[in-house]
Write a protein that holds these residues in place. Structure first.
Motif, mmCIF file in Angstrom:
data_model
loop_
_atom_site.group_PDB
_atom_site.id
_atom_site.type_symbol
_atom_site.label_atom_id
_atom_site.label_comp_id
_atom_site.label_asym_id
_atom_site.label_seq_id
_atom_site.Cartn_x
_atom_site.Cartn_y
_atom_site.Cartn_z
ATOM 1 N N LEU A 55 0.833 -1.202 0.000
ATOM 2 C CA LEU A 55 0.000 0.000 0.000
ATOM 3 C C LEU A 55 0.872 1.258 0.000
ATOM 4 O O LEU A 55 0.566 2.229 -0.714
ATOM 5 N N ALA A 56 1.946 1.249 0.783
ATOM 6 C CA ALA A 56 2.845 2.407 0.820
ATOM 7 C C ALA A 56 3.476 2.652 -0.548
ATOM 8 O O ALA A 56 3.571 3.804 -1.006
ATOM 9 N N VAL A 57 3.885 1.564 -1.232
ATOM 10 C CA VAL A 57 4.471 1.710 -2.568
ATOM 11 C C VAL A 57 3.446 2.289 -3.539
ATOM 12 O O VAL A 57 3.763 3.158 -4.366
ATOM 13 N N ALA A 58 2.191 1.809 -3.461
ATOM 14 C CA ALA A 58 1.138 2.299 -4.356
ATOM 15 C C ALA A 58 0.886 3.791 -4.158
ATOM 16 O O ALA A 58 0.593 4.522 -5.119
ATOM 17 N N LEU A 59 0.999 4.268 -2.926
ATOM 18 C CA LEU A 59 0.777 5.691 -2.653
ATOM 19 C C LEU A 59 1.980 6.541 -3.042
ATOM 20 O O LEU A 59 1.836 7.690 -3.481
ATOM 21 N N LEU A 60 3.172 5.979 -2.872
ATOM 22 C CA LEU A 60 4.390 6.750 -3.150
ATOM 23 C C LEU A 60 4.707 6.844 -4.639
ATOM 24 O O LEU A 60 5.294 7.834 -5.091
ATOM 25 N N ALA A 61 4.334 5.831 -5.425
ATOM 26 C CA ALA A 61 4.695 5.797 -6.845
ATOM 27 C C ALA A 61 4.244 7.045 -7.603
ATOM 28 O O ALA A 61 5.052 7.693 -8.277
ATOM 29 N N PRO A 62 2.951 7.463 -7.529
ATOM 30 C CA PRO A 62 2.557 8.672 -8.268
ATOM 31 C C PRO A 62 3.232 9.937 -7.738
ATOM 32 O O PRO A 62 3.502 10.865 -8.502
ATOM 33 N N ILE A 63 3.537 9.975 -6.429
ATOM 34 C CA ILE A 63 4.216 11.146 -5.866
ATOM 35 C C ILE A 63 5.622 11.264 -6.451
ATOM 36 O O ILE A 63 6.075 12.351 -6.828
ATOM 37 N N ILE A 64 6.327 10.137 -6.550
ATOM 38 C CA ILE A 64 7.680 10.138 -7.111
ATOM 39 C C ILE A 64 7.657 10.567 -8.575
ATOM 40 O O ILE A 64 8.529 11.319 -9.040
ATOM 41 N N VAL A 65 6.636 10.116 -9.329
ATOM 42 C CA VAL A 65 6.519 10.502 -10.735
ATOM 43 C C VAL A 65 6.353 12.017 -10.867
ATOM 44 O O VAL A 65 7.024 12.670 -11.668
#
Length: 422
Positions: A55-65
């Motif tokens: 879940l943390a990866v799913a939330l962080l991925a668009p932020i990193i993009v």
């Protein structure tokens, strides 16, 4: 407009960022989407700490993009292309939208009923019966009302049969879709009109009839100024359903005793085992000449749902086509899940129609969710459609059914553009 917007959306990154910039945009953007979707799928199929890491990866991925685009001074390019992409999809769906006649069921003028009988569940929909004072308003319109008070196992079928024997010329329900289906079967048996009062929690059947789900009192207008629709009725092992019968993952979830108290927590607790194939019998769906072996979920609906979303679970534009809708879902890997969610693949998903179908299993009984109610049925489970069996009385003036959004399809769009040329 769709084709022009798409061309400009593709050209803007090239003109603004050059070839190298475009490649970077594609790598970062596409990679972010894939990682986010894969992480979400991992979230619903894993237990413990791995679930929360996903879940943390799913939330962080668009932020990193987004941060990557900002640092490269390319965020404005993405915004402009994104707006043009929205215009592309909007224009395409308008161009592919069917005519209004495709979503309109024939209406028949009928006289008002003389002795209507209504069954109301005061617990349904969080107490909408009392909140909207439905009993008093129905009685003022000449209806006789029976409240489902006391034990929850009241035999509504017997109650409706008694009303018919006492001279009722219309049967109606203010309650959930499961209760509506039982009373609708009695109405069909005696060829009586049936009234749906949108006092349930979700009101799926009421929505597909075009009723006002926000104000159930408007459903009562059918008692004084109504028209009649002839709609189909589904059956599963002889039991009627107005919406759907579900098998596999969803049926197992509905069967859980904790489901009614905390639906979200129950779904999250059961999904990993169910999606990974560690629970429940192995199913085989036979839809006409087609056999689908081992699906994780099967949804059989009274008329097909719209096809503009992943599993065809939006809403039904019409209820009088005389066919069942059948959706089967089999996801065995993260790659297949990503393909389905991104609509780049249909592997593992089937959508068909049929007048009859069977669901067999390697067990003598299987759980089935019938209009949201869980029950155990003997296998093979047989589903059928009864065309135009139900006479539904609806108000003459009602919101109506929202036309289904057209699925985005480049091939159909190209053909439509050529047909539109003078």
């Amino acid at each position: 407009m769709a084709f022009v917007s798409a061309a400009v959306a593709a050209a803007v990154p090239v003109l603004a960022a050059g070839f190298v910039g475009v490649v970077a945009l594609l790598i970062v953007g596409t990679g972010g989407v894939v990682v986010a979707v894969a992480a979400l799928y991992s979230f619903v199929t894993r237990f413990g700490i791995l679930r929360w890491i996903s879940l943390a990866v799913a939330l962080l991925a668009p932020i990193i993009v987004v941060v990557s685009f900002v640092r490269a001074n390319l965020l404005w390019v993405v915004v402009v292309s994104g707006v043009l992409a929205v215009v592309t999809v909007g224009a395409a769906r308008i161009a592919l939208r069917g005519s209004d006649s495709d979503s309109t069921m024939p209406e028949y003028s009928v006289p008002p009923p003389q002795r209507p009988f209504l069954i109301m569940n005061p617990r349904s929909g969080g107490g909408k019966v009392s909140k909207y004072d439905l009993v008093r308003k129905a009685e003022e319109l000449g209806a006789r009302v029976a409240l489902l008070e006391g034990p929850e196992d009241i035999d509504v079928t017997a109650l409706a049969q008694e009303a018919v024997a006492d001279g009722a010329d219309l049967l109606g329900v203010a309650g959930g879709d499961g209760t509506q289906a039982l009373v609708a079967a009695v109405a069909v048996e005696h060829d009586l009109p049936f009234l749906v009062i949108s006092a349930g929690t979700r009101n799926h059947f009421a929505m597909d009839l075009g009723l006002d789900r926000a104000d159930p009192t408007r459903s009562l207008d059918a008692l004084r100024d109504g028209v009649e629709l002839r709609v189909d009725l589904g059956t599963v092992n002889g039991r009627p359903f107005v919406n759907n019968a579900s098998f596999g993952v969803y049926a197992e979830i509905v069967r859980s005793p904790a489901y009614r108290d905390d639906k979200t927590a129950t779904v999250l607790a059961l999904l990993p085992d169910l999606l990974n194939g560690h629970s429940g019998p192995r199913l085989v769906a036979r839809i006409g000449a087609i056999a689908v072996a081992g699906p994780q979920a099967i949804l059989v609906s009274n008329n097909p749902y719209g096809s503009n979303d992943l599993a065809g679970l939006s809403h039904r534009v019409r209820l009088d086509r005389g066919v069942l809708g059948a959706v089967t879902l089999s996801v065995t890997s993260t790659r297949e899940a990503v393909g389905l969610l991104r609509r780049t693949s249909v592997r593992g998903l089937s959508q068909d129609t049929a007048t009859e179908l069977t669901v067999d299993a390697d067990a003598p009984e299987i759980p089935v969710g019938v209009d949201g109610e869980s029950m155990l049925l003997e296998t093979p489970v047989r589903c059928a459609i009864r065309p135009a069996a139900l006479r539904v009385r609806v108000p003459r003036n009602r919101p109506g059914v929202r036309p289904a959004a057209a699925a985005f399809d480049w091939a159909r769009l190209w053909q439509t553009a050529h047909r539109a040329r003078p």
